[in-house]
Design an enzyme around this catalytic site. Structure first.
Site: not given
Length: 560
Positions: A52, A84, A125-127, A197, A447, A473
């Site tokens: 990511c 993640d 990336c996610d967070k 993603c 998650e 997720s």
């Protein structure tokens, strides 16, 4: 020219007693022109811990060039990423949501400690995205957010696949419907490029949120990570930041308002976005002193149609959104539907309504016209009831069944549930309950993509339900309900459920109930937390002591 009296950086460069500061700055290669220019922090999460973030370094270099070209002085610094991808499905996931707070705190410390006039942030990336957005909101100096972009999907047996297909492939191997050799071949191509993603999972959802809040340049959310257009986009963003520094605005507090937050909720619901956004939006609002709860989100979602047919519930990828007009095309449809506050401002210098007017008409496949939506109701909903008095969240995009009643099969932690699912120790119709995974009880609100992907791989994704006080997720699909509040550790009803209790889910009515009387629930006592679930480290113990409930954003401080 820049209003010199508004430049915070003058604190460290002007005056006789600032000679030592200037000496340090000169040691970094800065000349008199650089010292006289506005100072801009470039905060990023570039690293080699996940694909990511590996798209970021070239974009950061373009940012430096753009900032310098705009007559400002760039100062690059990095912060953490807890990916993640690497922390999923083991105890490392406890640190994912924790990292959001660490990122926000660390950026706050550097920008204030070094007296930067403006801020440009990069995340992938996610967070890392909500962490950066929280920092921008808290610091409240001229800022612009840049997303690193998503990876591309890859062709596989006549269709495009992404990493979620690899996750679900594991379940097919356990079920015996696929071979380890096929899974091995799939894993080698499942993520073919750097970037986040490839579907409308958490990273792409939060990038869309950043655009709709007005904090990011138009088009940043869906432009793939490997497309060279990103370099030009980043340089253009430097011009937007220069204007904001010159005019001392718009500031983040001008952009993050109740109306813009409601617009962001509309965008999440209209794209079937990640349920994690319903956790991050209250946290971002909190940073500017706005109380924006899960109840507020639920009201907005009631009027939102699902118009984008995106993975994981739909058919298309982030790349496809880019090619049919990206965020402007989506906004054009939503403006036509009358569900947006069109007068909210943006760092672009135009209102959201004006930005919507720049978008093309809906292509009819990736983005549907409002008269022909994927579904007439939102792709994400909030449920309440006797099992979730504070609320719970469910992504309904792509679901064939939104009503379910069945017996609970209770697990005290994710590991126990995964072990049982691998062995098929559950039945069609069951409601799998995973508790002690909330913000405080986890701690860290893990998650559960591992277990949900196993269920789909076993062909049971539409035949069972799953509820948890943890999270899911953005890649999760199925009747999977997260953020159940109050969590077990806070005395919530989910901590009182026993295997065999009948749980009722009705997404249409927005209800989540257990068929037990109030008196019966009151008579029950919560079972002791099994050994080994206590926080293992000082970081988690500190987080557990500070973190608040999910319906308020699971933040470690309150401004409202």
């Amino acid at each position: 020219m820049t209003k010199r009296d508004t430049l915070i950086s003058r604190t460290i460069v002007e005056g006789l007693d600032r000679a030592p500061h200037r000496a340090f700055l000169r040691a970094m290669g800065h000349d008199d022109t650089a010292l006289a220019s506005p100072f801009v922090g470039i905060a990023h999460t570039a690293s080699e811990v996940t694909p990511c973030t590996m798209s970021l370094p070239p974009q950061i270099q373009s940012a430096k060039l753009g900032i310098t070209r705009e007559g400002m002085t760039p100062f690059e610094f990095g912060t953490i990423t807890v990916a993640d991808s690497m922390s999923m499905n083991h105890r490392g996931m406890r640190f994912s949501l924790v990292s959001r707070e660490i990122i926000a705190d660390s950026i706050d410390a550097v920008v204030r400690g070094h007296a930067y006039d403006g801020l440009m942030t990069f995340a992938s990336c996610d967070k890392t995205l909500p962490g950066m957005l929280m920092a921008i909101a808290r610091i409240n100096r001229p800022s612009v957010f840049l997303y690193g972009g998503a990876a591309l999907p890859t062709p596989w047996n006549g269709q495009d696949i992404g990493v979620v297909d690899v996750y679900e492939g594991v379940g097919r191997v356990y079920e015996g419907t696929s071979s380890e050799e096929e899974l091995d071949a799939m894993e080698r191509v499942g993520v073919p490029t750097v970037g986040s993603c490839a579907g409308q999972f958490t990273a792409n959802t939060m990038a869309l949120v950043a655009e709709v809040l007005g904090l990011a340049p138009l088009g940043v959310a869906y432009l793939p990570a490997v497309y060279s257009e990103r370099q030009a986009l980043v340089k253009r963003a430097a011009g937007l930041l220069r204007r904001a520094v010159d005019e001392n605005g718009p500031l983040p507090s001008d952009l993050i308002t109740r109306e813009s937050l409601e617009n962001a909720v509309v965008a999440v619901g209209a794209t079937g976005g990640s349920t994690n956004a319903l956790l991050h939006l209250p946290a971002i609002a909190n940073e500017v002193g706005i109380s924006f709860t899960l109840d507020d989100i639920a009201k907005v979602l009631e009027d939102v149609p699902l118009v984008a047919d995106l993975k994981p519930g739909g058919a298309y990828w982030a790349r496809d959104m880019h090619h049919v007009g990206s965020t402007p095309a989506l906004l054009r449809v939503l403006k036509g539907a009358g569900v947006l506050h069109t007068d909210t401002p943006s760092v672009e210098g135009r209102t959201l309504g004006e930005l919507a007017d720049t978008g093309p008409e809906a292509d009819g496949k990736v983005i549907r016209a409002v008269g022909n939506p994927v579904t007439p109701t939102s792709g994400v909903v909030v449920l309440k009831g006797s099992l979730a008095p504070e609320g719970a969240v469910l992504k309904v995009a792509g679901l064939k069944h939104t009503v379910h009643e069945g017996p609970a099969r209770v697990f005290e932690c994710e590991e126990d549930a995964v072990a049982a699912v691998r062995k098929r120790e559950y039945e069609a119709g069951d409601v799998i309950v995973i508790r002690n995974e909330g913000p405080k009880g986890g701690p860290g609100m893990r998650e559960m993509l591992g277990v949900t992907a196993l269920l789909y791989g076993q062909g049971m994704g539409e035949k069972v339900a799953l509820i948890t006080d943890g999270r899911f997720s953005g890649a999760t699909r199925g009747l999977c309900i997260g953020h159940v509040g109050p969590e077990a550790a806070a005395g919530g009803p989910i901590g009182l459920i026993r295997t065999g209790d009948i749980i009722q889910i009705d997404a249409g009515k927005r209800e989540l109930n257990v068929k037990l009387s109030t008196d019966e629930l009151a008579r029950r006592t919560r079972p002791p937390v099994p050994e080994g679930l206590e926080p293992e480290t000082a970081t988690l113990r500190k987080y557990a002591a500070l973190v608040g409930p999910a319906h308020l954003g699971a933040t470690t401080h309150r401004n409202t």
